[in-house]
Design an enzyme around this catalytic site. Structure first.
Site, short mmCIF file in Angstrom:
data_model
loop_
_atom_site.label_atom_id
_atom_site.label_comp_id
_atom_site.label_asym_id
_atom_site.label_seq_id
_atom_site.Cartn_x
_atom_site.Cartn_y
_atom_site.Cartn_z
N ASP A 101 -2.47 -6.58 -4.33
CA ASP A 101 -3.61 -6.25 -3.85
C ASP A 101 -4.14 -4.95 -4.87
O ASP A 101 -3.19 -4.30 -5.54
CB ASP A 101 -3.68 -5.87 -2.70
CG ASP A 101 -2.95 -4.62 -1.99
OD1 ASP A 101 -1.71 -4.59 -2.46
OD2 ASP A 101 -3.36 -3.99 -1.14
N GLU A 166 -0.52 -3.35 0.16
CA GLU A 166 -0.17 -1.88 -0.28
C GLU A 166 -1.26 -0.89 -0.27
O GLU A 166 -1.12 0.27 0.14
CB GLU A 166 0.77 -1.93 -1.72
CG GLU A 166 1.40 -0.59 -2.22
CD GLU A 166 0.56 0.50 -2.52
OE1 GLU A 166 1.11 1.61 -2.39
OE2 GLU A 166 -0.68 0.14 -3.16
#
Length: 440
Positions: A101, A166
């Site tokens: 991400d 994350e």
């Protein structure tokens, strides 16, 4: 007239050459073009697309000859695990982690579209995630591709993980993965995760993260007319706390300004909001003192902080009940591992993994800066919590720090140097025979 025709003909031929070169360039399959392709997947929050990049990575892994596994502990938040089996799979393995991400990008504030992976004439590749941290996600694969092409066989099994979430804390990504039986079955001895760029000519390396705490303090008091003086009014009590917290912040900042500690080695305390007052449709009521007031703070604690001392300071000084104060603390991570030790990976001779890593980097002609604590947080903390040593490392030197910033980019030569560095690191770590168990 003849000269005019000649000029037009020359321009026509030139345009054809440029068109052919452009077409050829776009169809190239190189480390750079593969990096650009990975960067073009829009994996930004709040709705990251994980399907497309995982499909791309699976294809790359199969081309290289790695085994693949997709793990979905949380629905629609897949974890991709790639494995290169070592010649001795019974000894602890090595993990190289990165996250899928990325944070959002304000397109209108970029000089090139943030998901175009535009490569300028001087080699800068502009894209969200170019530094944080899609670069290492591709560099791992390219390094292994090169090692395999030379016939290298690792002693230790090598795993590469691509995890979600994350950028919003990792709680549905690495945190849950690290707590799973699938993770335990990896039998890890050492791991590597993301680092940060360095404007200087050395590579930065990180042995710990700071842990975020979200602090909200609330004050209550008697409401009343704005002209009256009260003892222990809500706003008065809150402002006393704000002043105390500000003094603590100044003291910590003074250590940084004096050069005694790095920014990441002190406790940072930053106000993020203040809330109070009586509000109507026409705005704040200026002749009323409110009965409640509130402030929110972002705290970042280095691993050497004693969490009990910090909680006592908040309870007795910053939000004491004797001043009608209450508070909540959301601790977004641990400061101690499962054995009560600070979450830090040794970067000295007591840790053989450190020595092997350092020698491998220096073998490429590169230099390492003094090891640091990361000012923010990464997924490393969830792995360190298990007693597994982890280093944060993204080989980017002579590069401005642009993670989460507008116009994030990475120069192509820096990216290619990173592949060379990881070839050396992966081969050295996976060939290390000296440790049969975990080291911390």
């Amino acid at each position: 007239m003849a000269l005019s025709h000649l000029l037009l003909y020359t321009l026509f031929i030139f345009s054809i050459i440029i068109s052919i070169q452009s077409s050829s360039s776009s169809s190239e399959d190189t480390p750079i073009t593969r990096f650009q392709q990975y960067l073009r997947f829009i994996t930004t929050h709040p709705n990251p697309n994980y399907t497309a990049p995982i499909s791309f990575l699976l294809n790359q892994a199969q081309t290289i000859g790695l085994t693949t596994r997709t793990i979905e502990i949380v629905s629609n938040k897949p974890i991709l695990l790639l494995t290169w089996l070592g010649s001795n799979p019974n000894i602890p393995s090595i993990l190289f982690n990165s996250h899928l991400d990325s944070v959002p990008a304000e397109s209108d504030k970029w000089i090139h579209p943030p998901f175009s992976a535009h490569r300028t004439i001087n080699g800068n590749i502009y894209a969200r995630g170019a530094q944080d941290d899609k670069c290492i996600g591709v560099q791992y694969l390219e390094a292994i591709r090169n090692l395999k092409s030379r016939g290298f066989v690792p002693l230790r099994t090598i795993h590469i993980s691509y995890v979600p979430e994350e950028e919003i804390g990792g709680f549905d990504g690495m945190m849950k993965f690290a707590d799973s039986s699938e993770f335990r079955d990896l039998n890890l001895g050492f791991a590597m995760d993301e680092g940060q760029a360095n404007p200087g000519d050395e590579f930065r390396v990180f042995y710990a993260d700071r842990t975020p705490w979200e602090l909200v303090i609330k004050a209550k008091g008697a409401p009343g007319h704005g002209a009256k003086l009260y003892d222990n009014s809500a706003m008065e009590n809150l402002m006393k706390s704000v002043e105390l917290i500000s003094k603590f912040r100044e003291t910590q900042f003074d250590f940084v300004k004096a050069g005694r500690f790095a920014n990441s080695e002190v406790i940072s305390v930053n106000p993020v909001y203040l809330k109070g007052g009586t509000v109507t449709s026409s705005g704040f009521v200026m002749n009323m003192q409110p009965s409640e007031a509130e402030a929110g703070y972002d705290l970042r604690l280095p691993p050497m902080t004693d969490p009990d001392v910090m909680r006592k300071r908040i309870d007795e000084e910053w939000a004491p009940s004797i001043r009608n104060m209450t508070y909540t603390v959301k601790e977004k991570g641990m400061l101690r591992d499962h054995l009560g030790r600070p979450l830090m990976t040794p970067t000295n001779d007591s840790n053989p993994w450190w020595s092997i890593f350092k020698q491998a980097v220096e073998a490429t002609g590169a230099k390492l800066a003094k090891p640091e604590i990361l000012a923010s947080t990464t997924d490393s903390r969830f792995i360190r919590n298990l007693g597994i040593p982890v280093l944060g490392f993204s080989p980017m030197s002579n590069t401005p720090i642009l993670l989460h910033d507008h116009n994030e980019f990475l120069e192509d030569t820096v990216f290619m140097k990173g592949i060379e560095v990881y070839e050396s690191v992966i081969s050295a770590l996976s060939s290390f025979e000296g440790v049969s168990g975990q080291v911390i």
